[in-house]
Design a protein around this motif. Structure first.
Motif, short mmCIF file in Angstrom:
data_model
loop_
_atom_site.label_atom_id
_atom_site.label_comp_id
_atom_site.label_asym_id
_atom_site.label_seq_id
_atom_site.Cartn_x
_atom_site.Cartn_y
_atom_site.Cartn_z
N GLU A 176 0.84 -1.21 0.00
CA GLU A 176 0.00 0.00 0.00
C GLU A 176 0.87 1.25 0.00
N PRO A 177 0.64 2.18 -0.95
CA PRO A 177 1.40 3.44 -0.93
C PRO A 177 1.12 4.21 0.36
N GLN A 178 2.14 4.87 0.85
CA GLN A 178 2.03 5.62 2.09
C GLN A 178 2.16 7.12 1.81
N ALA A 179 1.25 7.91 2.34
CA ALA A 179 1.35 9.36 2.23
C ALA A 179 2.34 9.86 3.27
N VAL A 180 3.47 10.42 2.82
CA VAL A 180 4.51 10.89 3.75
C VAL A 180 4.48 12.41 3.89
N ILE A 181 3.80 13.09 2.96
CA ILE A 181 3.62 14.55 3.04
C ILE A 181 2.16 14.86 2.74
#
Length: 286
Positions: free
Chosen positions: A169-174
């Motif tokens: 799963e892609p992770q939102a880091v910003i």
């Protein structure tokens, strides 16, 4: 004027009660509705409207009626969870509309569905020939799901015998110009890594509306200024795909050649490439 104040108070009360009861009912009530859930939604809306505007009636009687409806809905959902017979009775069963390319006219009449409506639903799923359909089933929710014949299904890596790395799963880091440290920690990255990636494209954190990291460890950026295009990084994914293609080519050459010496060479090179990919996989697929 007092009546206006009473309507305002009643409306606010109805909104609060509806919100609480919808949370109790759960996400099913706001997703695809069954027949009973559809009836419940309409009734609850009417009762809430009556509580808000009918100042001649006692407001707490409306709340009692709402509570009874919610209790009935929860009770029926509990029965559906416990008993398949109750699910079949309340929601009905799925109906097969097409089997092995043949339209089942009796089932179509049973669901009061015309041929034009069936074709419309098939076209929505990019199916234009009934003969290509293995099964078309109308679910209890009214949605039609389609399974194509095996030869008409899209080709996948599994059909080709190729093993691919699992997609994470892609992770939102910003988000909104703020760094999400918890997401970075989940990916085993830190702010130093993030700053390095941002410096590569000449962007500061404050200019980033959304930043996501995919399973390959690549950072995708969406800036507040939509006129600025940020290049999409694909170096790792491209390199991994190229190496996999080289491995597949070596295997193909070994299978197609009749020269024993060349066949042995290609098989050896293919095995070496497989070993290299095993070593690089943790780096290129994170």
């Amino acid at each position: 004027m007092p009546d206006a104040y009473e309507v305002i108070v009643r409306t606010l009360l109805a909104v609060i009660v509806l919100f609480i009861m919808t949370k109790i009912l759960g996400k099913r009530q706001v997703s695809q509705l069954s027949l009973f859930e559809y009836i419940t939604g309409i009734t609850i809306g009417n009762l809430a409207g009556a509580i808000s505007l009918d100042i001649d009636s006692k407001w707490y009687l409306g709340l009692i009626s709402l509570t009874v409806w919610i209790a009935c809905s929860l009770g029926i959902e509990l029965l559906q969870l416990k008993s398949k017979k109750m699910r079949d009775f309340i929601d009905s069963k799925a109906t097969v509309l097409v089997r092995d390319g043949k339209v089942l006219e009796d089932n179509l009449k049973k669901e009061r569905l015309t041929t034009d409506e069936l074709m419309e639903q098939l076209r929505k799923r990019s199916v234009f020939k009934v003969a290509d359909v293995e099964f078309a089933i109308m679910e209890p929710s009214g949605e039609i799901n389609v399974l194509l014949h095996r030869e008409n299904l899209p080709l996948t890596a599994k059909h080709l015998g190729i093993k691919v790395a699992p997609e994470k799963e892609p992770q939102a880091v910003i988000m909104d110009g703020e760094i999400l440290d918890e997401a970075l920690a989940t990916l085993s990255f830190n702010r130093g890594w993030l700053k390095t990636e941002l410096d590569k494209v000449g962007v500061t954190v404050e200019n980033v509306f959304l930043g996501q990291v995919d399973s390959y460890g690549e950072l995708y950026l969406d800036l507040f200024d939509d006129k600025i295009n940020v290049p999409i990084p694909q170096e790792k994914a491209t390199l991994f795909a190229t190496l996999k293609q080289c491995e597949a080519d070596l295997m193909l050459y070994g299978l197609t050649t009749n020269n024993k010496q060349a066949k042995a060479m290609y098989e050896q090179c293919s095995k070496q490439m497989e070993d290299i990919l095993d070593q690089l996989k943790p780096i290129l697929t994170r």
